[in-house]
Design a protein around this motif. Structure first.
Motif, PDB file in Angstrom:
ATOM      1  N   GLN A   1       0.816  -1.207   0.000  1.00 19.47           N
ATOM      2  CA  GLN A   1       0.000   0.000   0.000  1.00 19.47           C
ATOM      3  C   GLN A   1       0.851   1.259   0.000  1.00 19.47           C
ATOM      4  OE1 GLN A   1      -3.112   0.173  -0.517  1.00 19.47           O
ATOM      5  NE2 GLN A   1      -3.667  -1.966  -0.334  1.00 19.47           N
TER       6      GLN A   1
ATOM      7  N   ASN B   1       1.882   1.567  -3.513  1.00 21.07           N
ATOM      8  CA  ASN B   1       0.690   1.928  -4.283  1.00 21.07           C
ATOM      9  C   ASN B   1       0.383   3.408  -4.143  1.00 21.07           C
ATOM     10  OD1 ASN B   1      -1.669   1.833  -5.703  1.00 21.07           O
ATOM     11  ND2 ASN B   1      -2.572   0.152  -4.563  1.00 21.07           N
ATOM     12  N   ALA B   2       0.377   3.882  -2.887  1.00 19.43           N
ATOM     13  CA  ALA B   2       0.094   5.301  -2.637  1.00 19.43           C
ATOM     14  C   ALA B   2       1.150   6.199  -3.281  1.00 19.43           C
ATOM     15  CB  ALA B   2       0.021   5.556  -1.137  1.00 19.43           C
TER      16      ALA B   2
ATOM     17  N   LEU C   1       0.590   9.004  -6.223  1.00 18.59           N
ATOM     18  CA  LEU C   1       1.023  10.391  -6.009  1.00 18.59           C
ATOM     19  C   LEU C   1       1.976  10.840  -7.121  1.00 18.59           C
ATOM     20  CD1 LEU C   1       1.627  10.492  -2.139  1.00 18.59           C
ATOM     21  CD2 LEU C   1      -0.222  11.584  -3.413  1.00 18.59           C
TER      22      LEU C   1
ATOM     23  N   PRO D   1      -6.381  12.505  -5.016  1.00 20.55           N
ATOM     24  CA  PRO D   1      -5.150  12.139  -4.295  1.00 20.55           C
ATOM     25  C   PRO D   1      -5.356  12.060  -2.794  1.00 20.55           C
ATOM     26  CG  PRO D   1      -4.694  13.823  -5.936  1.00 20.55           C
ATOM     27  CD  PRO D   1      -6.188  13.713  -5.845  1.00 20.55           C
TER      28      PRO D   1
ATOM     29  N   SER E   1      -7.232   8.897  -1.989  1.00 19.31           N
ATOM     30  CA  SER E   1      -6.377   7.743  -2.273  1.00 19.31           C
ATOM     31  C   SER E   1      -5.388   7.503  -1.137  1.00 19.31           C
ATOM     32  CB  SER E   1      -5.614   7.951  -3.586  1.00 19.31           C
ATOM     33  OG  SER E   1      -6.493   7.978  -4.689  1.00 19.31           O
ATOM     34  N   ILE E   2      -4.837   8.581  -0.586  1.00 23.22           N
ATOM     35  CA  ILE E   2      -3.913   8.452   0.541  1.00 23.22           C
ATOM     36  C   ILE E   2      -4.629   7.837   1.741  1.00 23.22           C
ATOM     37  CG2 ILE E   2      -2.574   9.750   2.245  1.00 23.22           C
ATOM     38  CD1 ILE E   2      -1.935  11.758  -0.021  1.00 23.22           C
TER      39      ILE E   2
ATOM     40  N   ASN F   1      -7.428   6.032   1.784  1.00 23.92           N
ATOM     41  CA  ASN F   1      -7.809   4.646   1.505  1.00 23.92           C
ATOM     42  C   ASN F   1      -6.605   3.712   1.558  1.00 23.92           C
ATOM     43  OD1 ASN F   1     -10.419   5.535   1.162  1.00 23.92           O
ATOM     44  ND2 ASN F   1     -10.390   5.423  -1.073  1.00 23.92           N
ATOM     45  N   ALA F   2      -5.433   4.202   1.145  1.00 18.89           N
ATOM     46  CA  ALA F   2      -4.221   3.374   1.197  1.00 18.89           C
ATOM     47  C   ALA F   2      -3.836   3.056   2.635  1.00 18.89           C
ATOM     48  CB  ALA F   2      -3.070   4.085   0.489  1.00 18.89           C
ATOM     49  N   LEU F   3      -4.134   3.962   3.553  1.00 21.26           N
ATOM     50  CA  LEU F   3      -3.784   3.755   4.959  1.00 21.26           C
ATOM     51  C   LEU F   3      -4.728   2.802   5.675  1.00 21.26           C
ATOM     52  CD1 LEU F   3      -2.664   7.362   5.979  1.00 21.26           C
ATOM     53  CD2 LEU F   3      -1.235   5.340   5.659  1.00 21.26           C
TER      54      LEU F   3
END
Length: 418
Positions: free
Chosen positions: A25, A28-29, A33, A251, A254-255, A257-259
Motif C-alpha cells: 500500500q 501503491n500510494a 502520487l 489524491p 487515495s492516501i 484509503n491506502a492507509l
C-alpha cells in the motif's frame, strides 16, 4: 491435514499480511502520487474518474465472491481448490460480457472527463486486478499470507518502477500509465495462478458455482455498498464539477484509503480465523474478537493523528497546483479511526453469519452518502464531500457495533466494553 489455529500461527499470518500490506500500500500510494504529480489535476482527474467508474461497474463481475471465498477458507465446507476454481470461472465469464458492455457505453459519456479509450483501458485493468485479488484471497483463506505479501508487494514494486521509467521519459499521456499497469497486472496474475496450481490447486464444479451464485447477493451488496463509501464521492465530483476538481480530491482520498492497510490486513486474517472459532470454540472466539477490536481502534486513532499532522508534507510533494487538497486531507484523516472500527465489526459479522444484516447498515450509509453528496457538492464543493465521507463512515461503524451487540445472545458474546 488441516493445521491447528494456534495463537502463534494467527499472529504470524497477521504479521506477514500486515508487513506485505504496508509495503504494497505504501508503494501503491506513492505510485498514485507520482502519477498525479506528473499529470497534474486535470490529467489525474481523468485517470481517477475512469478508474472510479470502471470500479463501480466491476461490481457486476465481482459479486462479492472474494469475501465469500475468504469465509469458505475458514469454514472448509468444500475444498479450497474447488471454491477458488468456481470463483475464477464466474469472474472470467462475467468479465468478458462486462468488457463488451464497457466498449459500447464508453463513447456515450462525457469525453472531457471520461475519454472512451481511457475508460476502456481502465476497465480491462480493473478486470485483471479483480482476478489477481481472487488469487491473493485464496492464499489468505488458506493462511499462506507470506505468499500473499510477496506477490502483492512484487506486483506493486514493478508498477512503481515502470511508472518511474515513464516519468523519467517525461510521458504525459494518461493512457500510457494505464497500459503499463495492465501489463504488470497480467504478469502478476500469471505468476499467482502458477503458484496456486502447484500448491492449492484449481478445479471448479458446477455445484459450487451454483452455491456461489445463490449465496453471493449479500456479499455483492456489501461490496457495492463498501465501494460507494470509498469511491462514489470521486465519481460524483467528476460528473458534477469536472476532471480538475476530481484531480484535487482523488489524491487525498487515495492516501486515506491506502492507509486502511492495517485494519484490512487484520480483517483478512481474522475472517477465516473467527469463522473457524465460531464453529468450534465460541469462548475463544469471544476473547479473540475483543482483542481484535481493541487493537484496531487503537491503531486507527494513531493513524488519524499521524495523517492530520503530516498532511502539509504530503500535499507539498504534489506541487502547488494541488494546494486545494490540503483541507480535504485533514478532514478525511478522521475516517481512519472509524474505518478501523468498521473492519473489526465487519469481521465479526461475517464470521457469525450476519452478512445480510451488515449489508442493511451499509445500504443506509450508502443512501445517506449519495443523497448528501448530491445535495452538498454544488454548495460546498470538495470539502463538503469530504465531510459527508466522514459522517457516513461514523454511521457505518455505529451500525455495525449495534448489530454485533444485538445478535450477541444468538452467536457469541462479543463486546467492545464490559
Amino acid at each position: 491435514m488441516v493445521r491447528p489455529l494456534t495463537r502463534r500461527r494467527i499472529l504470524r499470518n497477521i504479521t506477514a499480511l500486515l508487513s506485505g500490506s504496508m509495503v504494497s500500500q505504501g508503494i501503491n500510494a506513492l505510485t498514485l502520487l507520482l502519477i498525479a504529480r506528473q499529470l497534474g489535476p486535470a490529467g489525474y482527474g481523468q485517470y481517477a474518474a475512469c478508474f472510479a467508474l470502471a470500479g463501480f461497474a466491476a461490481i457486476l463481475i465481482n459479486l462479492g465472491a472474494d469475501i465469500w471465498l475468504l469465509r469458505e477458507g475458514g469454514r472448509q465446507a468444500a475444498p479450497l481448490s474447488e471454491s477458488l476454481g468456481s470463483v475464477l470461472a464466474v469472474k472470467v465469464v462475467a468479465g468478458i460480457a462486462w468488457l463488451g458492455l464497457i466498449l459500447v457505453v464508453a463513447p456515450l459519456l462525457r469525453q472531457d472527463t471520461f475519454p472512451a479509450g481511457l475508460l476502456q483501458l481502465s476497465a480491462f485493468s480493473v478486470l485483471l486486478d479483480s482476478l489477481f485479488a481472487t488469487a491473493l484471497t485464496a492464499f489468505k483463506a488458506s493462511l499462506r499470507n507470506h505468499v500473499t505479501s510477496l506477490l502483492e508487494s512484487a506486483s506493486d514494486a514493478t508498477w512503481l518502477m515502470t511508472t518511474l521509467l515513464l516519468i523519467g521519459l517525461r510521458v504525459q499521456q494518461v493512457e500510457t500509465y494505464v497500459q503499463v499497469r495492465i501489463i504488470v497486472l497480467f504478469i502478476s496474475l500469471l505468476v499467482a495462478i502458477f503458484i496456486i496450481w502447484r500448491t492449492i490447486g484449481i478445479r471448479g464444479t458446477f455445484r459450487t458455482v451454483r452455491r456461489l451464485v445463490r449465496e453471493a447477493p449479500p456479499f455483492a451488496a456489501s461490496e457495492l455498498l463498501s465501494w460507494i463509501s470509498l469511491r462514489m464521492d470521486v465519481l460524483i465530483i467528476a460528473f458534477a464539477l469536472g476532471e480538475h476538481a476530481a484531480g484535487l480530491y482523488a489524491p487525498a482520498v487515495s492516501i486515506v484509503n491506502a492507509l486502511f492497510l492495517v485494519p484490512a490486513a487484520v480483517h483478512g486474517v481474522m475472517v477465516p480465523v473467527l469463522s473457524h472459532l465460531v464453529m468450534t470454540n465460541t469462548a475463544q472466539a469471544e476473547v479473540t474478537a475483543k482483542r481484535m477490536v481493541i487493537l484496531l481502534l487503537a491503531t486507527g486513532l494513531g493513524l488519524s493523528l499521524t495523517l492530520m499532522g503530516g498532511a502539509p508534507l504530503l500535499v507539498s510533494f504534489l506541487k502547488e497546483s494541488f494546494s486545494g487538497s490540503l483541507s480535504v486531507l485533514r478532514i478525511l484523516s478522521a475516517i481512519l479511526l472509524f474505518k478501523s472500527g468498521s473492519f473489526a465489526m465487519a469481521a465479526i459479522l461475517v464470521a457469525i453469519g450476519r452478512q445480510p444484516h451488515r449489508a442493511l447498515v451499509q445500504a443506509v450509509a450508502a443512501i445517506a452518502n449519495i443523497g448528501l453528496n448530491l445535495w452538498i457538492v454544488y454548495r460546498l464543493g470538495i470539502e463538503g464531500v469530504a465531510w459527508v465521507y466522514v459522517l457516513t463512515e461514523l454511521l457505518t461503524v455505529l451500525g455495525y457495533t449495534w448489530l454485533v451487540q444485538r445478535y450477541r445472545p444468538r452467536s457469541v458474546a462479543y463486546s467492545m466494553v464490559k
